[in-house]
Scaffold this active site. Structure first.
Site, mmCIF file in Angstrom:
data_model
loop_
_atom_site.group_PDB
_atom_site.id
_atom_site.type_symbol
_atom_site.label_atom_id
_atom_site.label_comp_id
_atom_site.label_asym_id
_atom_site.label_seq_id
_atom_site.Cartn_x
_atom_site.Cartn_y
_atom_site.Cartn_z
ATOM 1 N N ASN A 31 32.442 20.905 45.318
ATOM 2 C CA ASN A 31 32.529 22.196 45.492
ATOM 3 C C ASN A 31 33.080 22.580 44.098
ATOM 4 O O ASN A 31 33.648 21.987 43.242
ATOM 5 C CB ASN A 31 33.341 22.528 46.484
ATOM 6 C CG ASN A 31 34.731 22.167 46.799
ATOM 7 O OD1 ASN A 31 35.549 22.452 45.683
ATOM 8 N ND2 ASN A 31 35.098 21.568 47.649
ATOM 9 N N GLY A 39 32.512 15.083 53.676
ATOM 10 C CA GLY A 39 31.228 14.561 53.265
ATOM 11 C C GLY A 39 31.519 13.749 51.939
ATOM 12 O O GLY A 39 32.221 12.618 52.048
ATOM 13 N N ASP A 41 32.056 14.014 49.220
ATOM 14 C CA ASP A 41 33.153 14.640 48.339
ATOM 15 C C ASP A 41 34.352 13.827 48.685
ATOM 16 O O ASP A 41 35.189 13.091 48.167
ATOM 17 C CB ASP A 41 33.121 15.981 48.324
ATOM 18 C CG ASP A 41 34.073 16.498 47.212
ATOM 19 O OD1 ASP A 41 34.435 17.743 47.087
ATOM 20 O OD2 ASP A 41 34.729 15.775 46.230
ATOM 21 N N SER A 128 23.562 19.199 48.476
ATOM 22 C CA SER A 128 23.493 20.369 49.346
ATOM 23 C C SER A 128 22.800 20.234 50.552
ATOM 24 O O SER A 128 22.843 21.266 51.296
ATOM 25 C CB SER A 128 22.891 21.323 48.402
ATOM 26 O OG SER A 128 23.555 21.952 47.393
ATOM 27 N N THR A 129 22.477 19.033 51.042
ATOM 28 C CA THR A 129 21.759 18.981 52.340
ATOM 29 C C THR A 129 22.837 18.699 53.453
ATOM 30 O O THR A 129 22.309 18.507 54.497
ATOM 31 C CB THR A 129 20.866 17.767 52.288
ATOM 32 O OG1 THR A 129 21.354 16.580 51.985
ATOM 33 C CG2 THR A 129 19.707 18.019 51.315
ATOM 34 N N GLY A 130 24.127 18.732 53.018
ATOM 35 C CA GLY A 130 24.912 18.529 54.462
ATOM 36 C C GLY A 130 25.763 19.741 54.776
ATOM 37 O O GLY A 130 24.997 20.794 55.090
ATOM 38 N N ALA A 131 26.870 20.013 54.306
ATOM 39 C CA ALA A 131 27.721 21.169 54.623
ATOM 40 C C ALA A 131 26.848 22.444 53.991
ATOM 41 O O ALA A 131 27.057 23.519 54.516
ATOM 42 C CB ALA A 131 29.144 21.008 54.104
ATOM 43 N N TYR A 132 26.273 22.219 52.924
ATOM 44 C CA TYR A 132 25.744 23.284 52.280
ATOM 45 C C TYR A 132 24.186 23.898 52.837
ATOM 46 O O TYR A 132 23.769 24.730 52.279
ATOM 47 C CB TYR A 132 25.472 23.189 50.741
ATOM 48 C CG TYR A 132 27.097 23.503 50.025
ATOM 49 C CD1 TYR A 132 28.212 23.660 50.757
ATOM 50 C CD2 TYR A 132 27.113 23.151 48.736
ATOM 51 C CE1 TYR A 132 29.403 23.882 50.069
ATOM 52 C CE2 TYR A 132 28.208 23.340 47.952
ATOM 53 C CZ TYR A 132 29.569 23.674 48.847
ATOM 54 O OH TYR A 132 30.576 23.888 48.059
HETATM 55 N N1 APR Z 1 27.198 7.974 50.584
HETATM 56 C C1 APR Z 1 25.863 8.797 50.391
HETATM 57 N N2 APR Z 1 25.818 10.103 51.129
HETATM 58 C C2 APR Z 1 26.599 10.554 51.715
HETATM 59 C C3 APR Z 1 27.966 9.920 52.083
HETATM 60 C C4 APR Z 1 28.035 8.625 51.582
HETATM 61 N N3 APR Z 1 29.216 7.845 51.476
HETATM 62 N N4 APR Z 1 28.549 10.847 52.855
HETATM 63 C C5 APR Z 1 27.974 11.888 53.026
HETATM 64 N N5 APR Z 1 26.547 11.653 52.393
HETATM 65 C C6 APR Z 1 25.359 12.557 52.402
HETATM 66 C C7 APR Z 1 25.191 13.553 53.626
HETATM 67 O O1 APR Z 1 24.547 12.864 54.624
HETATM 68 C C8 APR Z 1 24.273 14.605 53.075
HETATM 69 O O2 APR Z 1 22.958 14.068 53.079
HETATM 70 O O3 APR Z 1 25.687 13.533 51.411
HETATM 71 C C9 APR Z 1 24.575 14.641 51.339
HETATM 72 C C10 APR Z 1 25.437 15.584 51.361
HETATM 73 O O4 APR Z 1 26.461 16.218 52.082
HETATM 74 P P1 APR Z 1 27.713 16.770 51.945
HETATM 75 O O5 APR Z 1 28.697 15.857 51.347
HETATM 76 O O6 APR Z 1 28.426 17.735 52.833
HETATM 77 O O7 APR Z 1 27.524 17.686 50.631
HETATM 78 P P2 APR Z 1 26.919 19.219 50.330
HETATM 79 O O8 APR Z 1 25.848 19.716 51.423
HETATM 80 O O9 APR Z 1 26.357 19.197 49.070
HETATM 81 O O10 APR Z 1 28.325 20.211 50.737
HETATM 82 C C11 APR Z 1 29.094 20.271 49.700
HETATM 83 O O11 APR Z 1 30.858 19.828 51.347
HETATM 84 O O12 APR Z 1 32.269 17.985 51.159
HETATM 85 C C12 APR Z 1 32.346 19.257 50.949
HETATM 86 O O13 APR Z 1 33.723 19.456 48.970
HETATM 87 C C13 APR Z 1 32.436 19.292 49.545
HETATM 88 O O14 APR Z 1 32.549 21.896 49.617
HETATM 89 C C14 APR Z 1 31.778 20.742 49.045
HETATM 90 C C15 APR Z 1 30.615 20.637 50.284
#
Ligand code: APR
Length: 184
Positions: A31, A39, A41, A128-132
């Site tokens: 972020n 996630g 990060d 971006s496909t998780g929390a975002y």
């Molecule tokens: N290895 C590979 N992929 C992973 C792992 C891992 N160990 N952990 C999670 N993921 C995948 C999730 O399943 C998703 O498909 O990473 C992708 C991105 O998800 P997020 O980590 O939630 O990232 P994003 O959607 O970009 O959101 C970023 O979330 O963690 C916080 O600090 C970060 O605020 C920022 C936001």
């Protein structure tokens, strides 16, 4: 597992945990504060240890945080990867706020930074496909098109791997690669 060659670079899709990849660099879905989160990060900071955050704080002191679509580089700390490239994906807000271009910039700026640092192999998560909340199928197409476009114009990299956290995410990227026409 899918492997294709784009120009002179191997492009692979795998299911896995990005913190376990021993590519020269892994990319973090960070972020804009660069102070860590959940996630991928959270996983990278936990596995890589405090040196990564220390270097992120130095970057903050120099330039503030990291803007959406931009990328910064730090040590990989205790990770198998030597470097972490931190990039900040767009938060999905319906698709009319420049999200596709910003997401494409994450991949292109991360690869640009990798090449500038003599890095030969890079692993990406699905940014971006998780929390975002970026819809996975749209994100997969944007991500793959951005990486393929970069590789067609720059042959410095040996391998780029998309490390997808589960089968469902992997399938979205595999389908996107089929739609782009790189695999049948
Ligand atoms: N290895 C590979 N992929 C992973 C792992 C891992 N160990 N952990 C999670 N993921 C995948 C999730 O399943 C998703 O498909 O990473 C992708 C991105 O998800 P997020 O980590 O939630 O990232 P994003 O959607 O970009 O959101 C970023 O979330 O963690 C916080 O600090 C970060 O605020 C920022 C936001």
């Amino acid at each position: 597992m899918v492997n294709v060659t784009v120009n002179k670079t191997k492009l692979s899709l795998i299911v896995g945990d990005i913190t376990k990849q021993n590519t020269d660099a892994i990319v973090n879905a960070a972020n804009s504060s660069l102070l860590g989160g959940g996630g991928v990060d959270g996983a990278i900071h936990r596995a890589g240890g405090p040196q990564i955050l220390e270097e992120c704080k130095k970057i903050r002191a120099r330039q503030g945080g990291c803007k959406t679509g931009e990328a910064v580089i730090t040590t990989g700390g205790n990770l198998p990867a030597r470097y972490v490239i931190h990039t900040v994906g767009p938060i999905w807000s319906g698709g009319n706020n420049n999200e596709p271009d910003l997401l494409a910039n994450c991949y292109k700026n991360s690869l640009k930074l990798a090449v500038e640092n003599g890095i030969k192999t890079v692993s990406f998560p699905s940014i971006s496909t998780g929390a975002y909340g970026y819809p996975i199928d749209q994100a997969a197409t944007v991500a793959l098109k951005a990486v393929i476009d970069f590789l067609r114009n720059d042959d410095s990299l040996e391998e780029v791997i998309f490390v997808l956290f589960n089968e469902a995410i992997y399938k979205s990227y595999e389908n996107a690669l089929k739609e782009i026409g790189l695999i049948s």
